[in-house]
Design a protein around this motif. Structure first.
Motif, PDB file in Angstrom:
ATOM      1  N   TYR A 235       6.207  -7.358  -3.547  1.00  0.00           N
ATOM      2  CA  TYR A 235       6.779  -6.039  -3.260  1.00  0.00           C
ATOM      3  C   TYR A 235       7.497  -6.133  -1.927  1.00  0.00           C
ATOM      4  CZ  TYR A 235       6.966  -1.229  -1.561  1.00  0.00           C
ATOM      5  OH  TYR A 235       7.405  -0.033  -1.053  1.00  0.00           O
TER       6      TYR A 235
ATOM      7  N   SER B 290       2.143   2.690  -1.619  1.00  0.00           N
ATOM      8  CA  SER B 290       2.708   1.811  -0.594  1.00  0.00           C
ATOM      9  C   SER B 290       2.047   2.005   0.765  1.00  0.00           C
ATOM     10  CB  SER B 290       4.216   2.041  -0.467  1.00  0.00           C
ATOM     11  OG  SER B 290       4.491   3.372  -0.069  1.00  0.00           O
TER      12      SER B 290
ATOM     13  N   THR C 286       2.842   8.584  -1.243  1.00  0.00           N
ATOM     14  CA  THR C 286       3.436   7.290  -1.576  1.00  0.00           C
ATOM     15  C   THR C 286       2.795   6.667  -2.804  1.00  0.00           C
ATOM     16  OG1 THR C 286       1.935   5.968  -0.181  1.00  0.00           O
ATOM     17  CG2 THR C 286       3.895   6.892   0.877  1.00  0.00           C
TER      18      THR C 286
ATOM     19  N   SER D 198      12.637   0.295  -2.084  1.00  0.00           N
ATOM     20  CA  SER D 198      11.817  -0.900  -2.272  1.00  0.00           C
ATOM     21  C   SER D 198      11.816  -1.299  -3.737  1.00  0.00           C
ATOM     22  CB  SER D 198      10.383  -0.633  -1.791  1.00  0.00           C
ATOM     23  OG  SER D 198       9.796   0.429  -2.531  1.00  0.00           O
TER      24      SER D 198
ATOM     25  N   SER E 179      -0.866  -1.562   1.315  1.00  0.00           N
ATOM     26  CA  SER E 179      -0.488  -1.052   0.000  1.00  0.00           C
ATOM     27  C   SER E 179      -1.587  -1.359  -1.012  1.00  0.00           C
ATOM     28  CB  SER E 179       0.833  -1.676  -0.455  1.00  0.00           C
ATOM     29  OG  SER E 179       0.696  -3.079  -0.586  1.00  0.00           O
TER      30      SER E 179
ATOM     31  N   TRP F 171       8.098   3.710   1.260  1.00  0.00           N
ATOM     32  CA  TRP F 171       8.518   3.007   0.035  1.00  0.00           C
ATOM     33  C   TRP F 171       9.957   3.322  -0.360  1.00  0.00           C
ATOM     34  CZ3 TRP F 171       5.554   5.159  -4.837  1.00  0.00           C
ATOM     35  CH2 TRP F 171       5.719   6.536  -4.924  1.00  0.00           C
TER      36      TRP F 171
END
Length: 669
Positions: free
Chosen positions: A134, A57, A64, A119, A515, A116
């Motif tokens: 996303y 992310s 992440t 999410s 991302s 993130w």
């Protein structure tokens, strides 16, 4: 009038050559009389060579990034929605809460900062093609917000019957919401329910549904009538069941607390309750006076699983930190023993191994500052039989097993481990592809015995009416204001250290992150993305979060999915110019992105049911299109292409010929 029959086995590309020129008179016209062809719906095979999903992310933060997989199998045309659901679950399984716990001191500003949390992914339709989206999801207090009855963020509507009939739901200062029974009596039943708003469901990806034991006091009944439960149903809960004993059909996933010292119970698919092996620690506000030290129950969505969790202070502390005492010498044999924190499972504190005997693994569980349970098989789980016990001498560090065998640390007594917070995951259930989860809560204890607070949830941002929600919001609807931020800001709470920590930057608007989504070439192709012949290797695509909408990143396909053929087809002339135009504003493949321009379209072929791939078209009244020729044309070749609605080639069936008949008429005919 001329009739020309054309045949091809070259993926819908018709080419013809006549021995002598065909004279086409000025201002002639052309029509399609009939057409037969068959497209091929190729099965999608997902296996270990192409199933991997990796998502990061924030490409500047390795913490992440996570990797998971799409469920393996062969997906046919009839199972296309199952395939999309499987890919979506694979995407969401690459979102984890594993590194989202604070374990830090707020004064030192060492809070976890991962963008993130919380999410999710969703595969949606956009302009006839697929979009992978996303987005950060709202972390909200579902019991407040808005003034309209149909406010889509809320799970509870004040004054609504029967939602408000059996519970008192108060919001103090328009921020912290508490829940308790309306009546003073306790009940073993499940009649005091809330949240039965049928179109509200929890987010998947990584998310949470939590509730805290604000003040649960023993009613001395000795019955299972003292606390409360939270749950996730796999079917919508109608309001008609709120005043009944909540039927088992809705109890797919449930956690229940009763009173201090008793173990948490849980339920799977409405079956009999099971013992978690986790005792309730801090529930009673008259004994544990800081509510931030109290137990919190939660369902975590993480890594494609539903984690049944209790966040609480540890019952055990000040025990020896055994890995720091390496190496240990066993009495009698002189063998070298070591301890580590590898492969612990849900209850072990340390793992013991023996130098020279790699197959030997035992697991040690601290039960007090000096006492240990030993398991010879594992990793151990709650309720597993204890195989041996040991006692530690805190002064010397010597461990005595079964009263006879001793382990002596070669470096002297190691330091002790202070009391900490504990994230107890006592049950894990795999999420189901395409499944929605509907939260519920019921209270057993009477109004003087059971108060619940910090009821917060990450809500599915794709529910109807919610597409334009704020990321999470900083107003009173936010879960931050509903006791959560008070807990995170506590300088003394051990519970704070083990509860998921949402990034402060995620709450802000306009904070950019890039991302990266990595899928295998075949998967991108099946969704309609062009990856320029990348073979079977994985392909990464970067997108900025917030490029179009704050907290959202989008990957848009440039053509129709390969597994899904078109709902209409086009016959296009490549040799004779036709007076036909395409005025659509989208739906083109990357190869043909010019819109609203002249196209040599002879006919569009609508398809109402193309599940078999066979298309048979015949016109009872042919529609003639003018040929754009001011003078006579000596035509030796007639070339046509059969295309999908986005002007991409058809996926022709193997060994299948396409047959087409066209008519060419003079101006006078």
């Amino acid at each position: 009038m001329k009739l020309i029959r054309l045949v091809t086995d070259n993926k819908g590309v018709f080419t013809s050559s006549f021995e002598s020129d065909m004279i086409i008179e000025p201002q002639s016209k052309m029509a399609l009389l009939n057409l037969t062809f068959e497209t091929n719906f190729e099965n999608i095979n997902i296996n270990p060579t192409n199933s991997q999903v990796t998502f990061q992310s924030d490409i500047t933060d390795n913490d992440t990034e996570d990797t998971d997989a799409i469920a393996g199998g062969t997906y046919t045309q009839a199972q296309i929605q199952d395939y999309y659901d499987a890919v979506e679950l694979g995407l969401n399984s690459a979102l984890s809460l594993e590194l989202s716990y604070t374990n830090s001191t707020p004064a030192l500003e060492q809070l976890i900062d991962q963008n993130w949390v919380f999410s999710m992914f969703k595969i949606v339709n956009f302009e006839g093609k697929k979009r992978i989206e996303y987005r950060y999801v709202p972390f909200l207090n579902p019991l407040v917000g808005g003034f309209l009855r149909d406010h889509f963020r809320k799970f509870y509507l004040p004054g609504d019957t029967p939602q408000g009939a059996s519970l008192t739901i108060d919001t103090v200062g328009n921020t912290v919401t508490t829940i308790k029974a309306l009546q003073t009596n306790s009940t073993t039943g499940r009649t005091r329910n809330t949240f039965a708003v049928t179109d509200r469901n929890m987010s998947v990806g990584n998310g949470i549904y939590m509730a805290r034991c604000n003040d649960i006091r023993d009613n001395s009944s000795g019955l299972q009538d003292n606390g409360f439960a939270i749950g996730l149903s796999e079917i919508p809960i109608p309001q008609s069941v709120l005043l009944t004993d909540l039927p088992d059909i809705y109890r797919a996933n449930e956690i229940r607390v009763n009173r201090t010292g008793e173990n948490y119970q849980y339920t799977i698919n409405g079956a009999a309750e099971l013992d978690s092996g986790i005792p309730a620690v801090n529930l009673n506000l008259s004994i544990s006076t800081d509510v931030n030290d109290h137990d919190v129950m939660a369902f975590e969505m993480s890594d494609g699983n539903i984690n049944f969790c209790v966040y609480q202070e540890s019952l055990v502390g000040d025990y020896l930190n055994l890995p720091l005492g390496n190496d240990w010498t066993q009495s009698g044999t002189g063998t070298i023993e070591r301890f580590d924190e590898t492969n612990l499972g849900s209850i072990a504190t340390y793992r013991r191994t023996q130098v020279g005997s790699p197959a030997l693994e035992h697991w040690w569980e601290a039960t007090s500052d000096t006492n240990w349970n030993i398991y010879t098989t594992g990793p151990p789980v709650a309720g597993q039989a204890v195989n041996a016990t040991a006692v530690a001498d805190l002064a010397t560090g010597v461990l005595t097993i079964g009263g006879t065998t001793t382990f002596t640390p070669t470096g002297g007594a190691p330091a002790t481990v202070p009391y900490t917070g504990v994230r107890n995951v006592f049950k894990q259930v795999a999420q189901k592809p395409g499944q929605k989860y509907y939260p519920y809560l019921y209270v057993n204890g009477g109004s003087a015995n059971c108060i619940v607070d910090m009821v917060n949830i990450t809500i599915d941002p794709y529910m109807f009416g919610n597409e334009e929600w704020d990321i999470t919001g900083n107003n009173n609807e936010s879960g931050r204001d509903n006791a959560y931020q008070n807990l995170i800001d506590s300088a003394t709470s051990k519970v704070r250290d083990v509860i998921p920590q949402v990034s402060d930057e995620q709450w802000a608007v306009g904070v950019p992150f890039t991302s990266r989504l990595t899928l295998y070439h075949e998967v991108w192709d099946t969704l309609g993305f062009s990856t320029n012949g990348e073979g079977t290797r994985n392909v990464s695509e970067d997108q900025d979060i917030g490029k179009e909408i704050d907290g959202v990143a989008r990957w848009d396909a440039d053509r129709l999915p390969l597994v899904k053929d078109s709902d209409n087809f086009l016959v296009v002339s490549d040799s004779l110019p036709l007076n036909s135009y395409d005025a659509s504003t989208g739906g083109y493949s990357k190869e043909s992105q010019k819109i609203g321009k002249r196209k040599n379209i002879l006919m569009t072929i609508p398809v109402n049911d193309n599940n078999s791939g066979l298309v048979e078209y015949e016109s009872s009244t042919p529609i003639f299109i003018d040929i754009n020729n001011a003078s006579a044309v000596n035509q030796k070749n007639l070339n046509f292409r059969l295309l999908r609605s986005d002007f991409s080639p058809i996926v022709a069936s193997d060994n299948e010929r396409a047959v087409m008949t066209i008519l060419i008429a003079d101006k006078s005919e």
